[in-house]
Motif scaffolding. Structure first.
Motif, PDB file in Angstrom:
ATOM      1  N   LEU A 151       0.830  -1.196   0.000  1.00 52.25           N
ATOM      2  CA  LEU A 151       0.000   0.000   0.000  1.00 52.25           C
ATOM      3  C   LEU A 151       0.869   1.253   0.000  1.00 52.25           C
ATOM      4  CD1 LEU A 151      -2.722   1.411   0.169  1.00 52.25           C
ATOM      5  CD2 LEU A 151      -2.680   1.054   2.659  1.00 52.25           C
ATOM      6  N   LEU A 152       1.977   1.220   0.768  1.00 51.80           N
ATOM      7  CA  LEU A 152       2.897   2.361   0.773  1.00 51.80           C
ATOM      8  C   LEU A 152       3.488   2.583  -0.619  1.00 51.80           C
ATOM      9  CD1 LEU A 152       4.401   4.526   2.422  1.00 51.80           C
ATOM     10  CD2 LEU A 152       6.197   2.833   2.840  1.00 51.80           C
ATOM     11  N   ALA A 153       3.780   1.496  -1.330  1.00 51.14           N
ATOM     12  CA  ALA A 153       4.291   1.623  -2.702  1.00 51.14           C
ATOM     13  C   ALA A 153       3.260   2.287  -3.608  1.00 51.14           C
ATOM     14  CB  ALA A 153       4.679   0.247  -3.244  1.00 51.14           C
ATOM     15  N   ASP A 154       1.980   1.937  -3.432  1.00 50.63           N
ATOM     16  CA  ASP A 154       0.922   2.560  -4.227  1.00 50.63           C
ATOM     17  C   ASP A 154       0.759   4.039  -3.893  1.00 50.63           C
ATOM     18  OD1 ASP A 154       0.230   0.349  -5.755  1.00 50.63           O
ATOM     19  OD2 ASP A 154      -1.253  -0.365  -4.314  1.00 50.63           O
ATOM     20  N   ARG A 155       1.055   4.410  -2.656  1.00 56.50           N
ATOM     21  CA  ARG A 155       0.855   5.791  -2.210  1.00 56.50           C
ATOM     22  C   ARG A 155       2.067   6.691  -2.449  1.00 56.50           C
ATOM     23  NH1 ARG A 155      -1.698   4.896   3.871  1.00 56.50           N
ATOM     24  NH2 ARG A 155      -3.858   4.457   3.273  1.00 56.50           N
TER      25      ARG A 155
ATOM     26  N   PRO B  20       7.746  -5.009  -3.371  1.00 56.12           N
ATOM     27  CA  PRO B  20       6.627  -4.487  -4.172  1.00 56.12           C
ATOM     28  C   PRO B  20       6.963  -3.189  -4.893  1.00 56.12           C
ATOM     29  CG  PRO B  20       6.218  -4.141  -1.831  1.00 56.12           C
ATOM     30  CD  PRO B  20       7.428  -5.016  -1.932  1.00 56.12           C
ATOM     31  N   ALA B  21       7.736  -2.304  -4.241  1.00 53.67           N
ATOM     32  CA  ALA B  21       8.076  -1.034  -4.872  1.00 53.67           C
ATOM     33  C   ALA B  21       8.981  -1.241  -6.082  1.00 53.67           C
ATOM     34  CB  ALA B  21       8.754  -0.112  -3.862  1.00 53.67           C
TER      35      ALA B  21
ATOM     36  N   ARG C  93      -1.663  -8.196 -15.409  1.00 47.47           N
ATOM     37  CA  ARG C  93      -3.113  -8.242 -15.229  1.00 47.47           C
ATOM     38  C   ARG C  93      -3.612  -7.345 -14.109  1.00 47.47           C
ATOM     39  NH1 ARG C  93      -4.709 -12.918 -18.085  1.00 47.47           N
ATOM     40  NH2 ARG C  93      -3.156 -13.079 -19.741  1.00 47.47           N
ATOM     41  N   ALA C  94      -2.740  -6.919 -13.200  1.00 46.47           N
ATOM     42  CA  ALA C  94      -3.191  -6.086 -12.083  1.00 46.47           C
ATOM     43  C   ALA C  94      -3.473  -4.658 -12.547  1.00 46.47           C
ATOM     44  CB  ALA C  94      -2.143  -6.065 -10.978  1.00 46.47           C
TER      45      ALA C  94
ATOM     46  N   ARG D 258      -1.472  -2.243  -8.287  1.00 52.58           N
ATOM     47  CA  ARG D 258      -0.300  -3.075  -8.594  1.00 52.58           C
ATOM     48  C   ARG D 258       0.618  -3.262  -7.390  1.00 52.58           C
ATOM     49  NH1 ARG D 258       1.440  -0.729 -13.289  1.00 52.58           N
ATOM     50  NH2 ARG D 258       0.182  -2.182 -14.523  1.00 52.58           N
ATOM     51  N   GLY D 259       0.880  -2.199  -6.647  1.00 51.24           N
ATOM     52  CA  GLY D 259       1.751  -2.328  -5.479  1.00 51.24           C
ATOM     53  C   GLY D 259       1.206  -3.309  -4.467  1.00 51.24           C
TER      54      GLY D 259
END
Length: 420
Positions: free
Chosen positions: A76-80, A131-132, A342-343, A348-349
């Motif tokens: 989630l931190l990677a997405d943010r 993930p990042a 596909r994500a 994606r993160g």
């Protein structure tokens, strides 16, 4: 013939035409070689201090337990976040962890708990890095080249496994464990410099996810709705727990079942990694990955593990290890590529963090189990268990995919009420 070879090479390495990807690749290659210095040296250091399979399993648990505990929030931190800046911070922290290991090793006989504690700190770095870093790969290349970039990134990671373990063995033999950890710490300067030089204006940056309640649960719910995501993740959970625990199984297999030395373990590990490089490059030309590809890769991976288990001596273990390396990275690359492609970009993160959780996070579960099994039944039994687990995951995936294709349901819209 030369024109055909040039065309094949251009197709295989087409992501290298992008400057940002080249900078990332070179920095990561140097740093990953250093990382494998530490990964191998730390296992051999604990084996040297304890000669105990459970102790090695507990070390592996410390290294990857944070991925299981905080992986979803790290995603989630990677997405943010700005992934480039996040990675620079994480790499700086990992560098300090390697220097701490070097300081402990230079004391000669550090307490085991101190090695576990520093390994646990390194596990937190892995939880945020994985993930990042993998989501950032997608942002550096056009969408049509994502599968190619993922495969080349896998080739990078496995190529580092060819050089890193062999270099670790040489450093340990001639100079001692501390120098392996110290050189790893210095290698992080390369990846930090590469990230700093990347031009943010040329990135295909995903929209940063704004803060909202329930975003981790939203990621889990999203994955459960997409067949091409949850099936590979379940297979990865099984294989990650019992098959990919190479750090526990291989050193004990070489030293106990094959009657060789820890130095020869590093040679076998390099041979396995050489096969993995070939496997990653073989999949780099694939333009699309399906669940069926993941299932086939899992089945061949299981067969490769059983072939290695049957090797009566080190010389026959080398070709078996080469095949096992090829099939292992074929499974890893296929399962990673399908998730990355596909994500949804805003998810994606979190999706990649979930994959890290079921892969790296399953290691703390499987590591002590395999260490116990090996201490009771012998090191060869750990390799056999890994092969059977991969075959079982492949059989389950084949059955689920067959049922999914037979139903051929009408497209059902995903739940659009989730928080992103």
């Amino acid at each position: 013939m030369n024109a055909r070879l040039r065309g094949t090479a251009q197709e295989t390495f087409r992501s290298f035409s992008i400057r940002n990807f080249r900078l990332f690749f070179v920095g990561q290659l140097i740093s990953q070689i250093g990382k494998w210095l530490t990964m191998v040296a730390l296992v051999l250091f604990v084996l040297h201090l304890t000669d105990n399979g459970v102790a090695i399993g507990l070390l592996t648990a410390c290294q990857f337990l944070p991925v299981l505990l905080i992986g979803a929030w790290a995603g989630l931190l990677a997405d943010r976040s700005d992934k480039r800046r996040l990675l620079m911070v994480v790499q700086a922290f990992a560098m300090l962890q390697s220097f701490a290991l070097a300081a402990l090793a230079f004391t000669g006989d550090p307490p085991l708990w101190s090695l576990y504690l520093v390994a646990l700190a390194g596990g937190f770095a892995i939880a945020f890095d994985s993930p990042a870093r993998r989501a950032f790969v997608v942002e550096m290349v056009p969408e049509a080249d994502v599968n190619n970039a993922v495969s080349l990134n896998s080739a990078l990671m496995t190529g580092a496994r060819v050089v890193g373990p062999a270099l670790a063995g040489a450093l340990i033999y001639f100079f001692g464990y501390g120098w392996a950890f110290l050189l790893d710490g210095i290698s992080y300067l390369a990846v930090i410099a590469g990230l700093y030089l990347i031009d943010p204006r040329e990135l295909r940056t995903a929209r940063v996810t704004s803060r909202a309640k329930g975003q981790v649960r939203a990621g889990l719910r999203y994955v459960s709705q997409v067949h091409d995501l949850w099936v590979p993740l379940v297979m990865m959970a099984i294989i990650g727990t019992f098959t990919f625990n190479f750090q526990v199984v291989l050193p004990l297999f070489v030293t106990r079942s094959l009657g060789s030395t820890s130095t020869m373990y590093t040679v076998l590990w390099s041979v396995v990694s050489l096969g993995a490089v070939a496997g990653a490059l073989a999949t780099a030309r694939r333009s699309e990955t399906t669940v069926s590809n993941v299932v086939a890769a899992a089945a061949t991976f299981g067969g490769g593990m059983l072939l290695l288990a049957a090797a009566p001596n080190l010389w026959l273990a080398y070709p078996a290890g080469l095949l096992m390396g090829f099939t292992s990275i074929s499974f890893m690359t296929s399962s990673t590529a399908i998730v990355q492609v596909r994500a949804d970009p805003t998810m994606r993160g979190r999706v990649l963090a979930l994959q890290s959780m079921v892969f790296l996070g399953s290691t703390p579960v499987g590591g002590p189990i395999l260490g116990f099994v090996i201490d009771i039944f012998g090191a060869r039994s750990g390799v056999v268990l890994g092969g059977l687990a991969a075959l079982g995951a492949a059989a389950w995936g084949w059955r689920v995919e067959r049922a999914h294709l037979a139903l051929r349901p009408e497209a059902v819209p995903l739940d659009t009420t989730v928080a992103v």
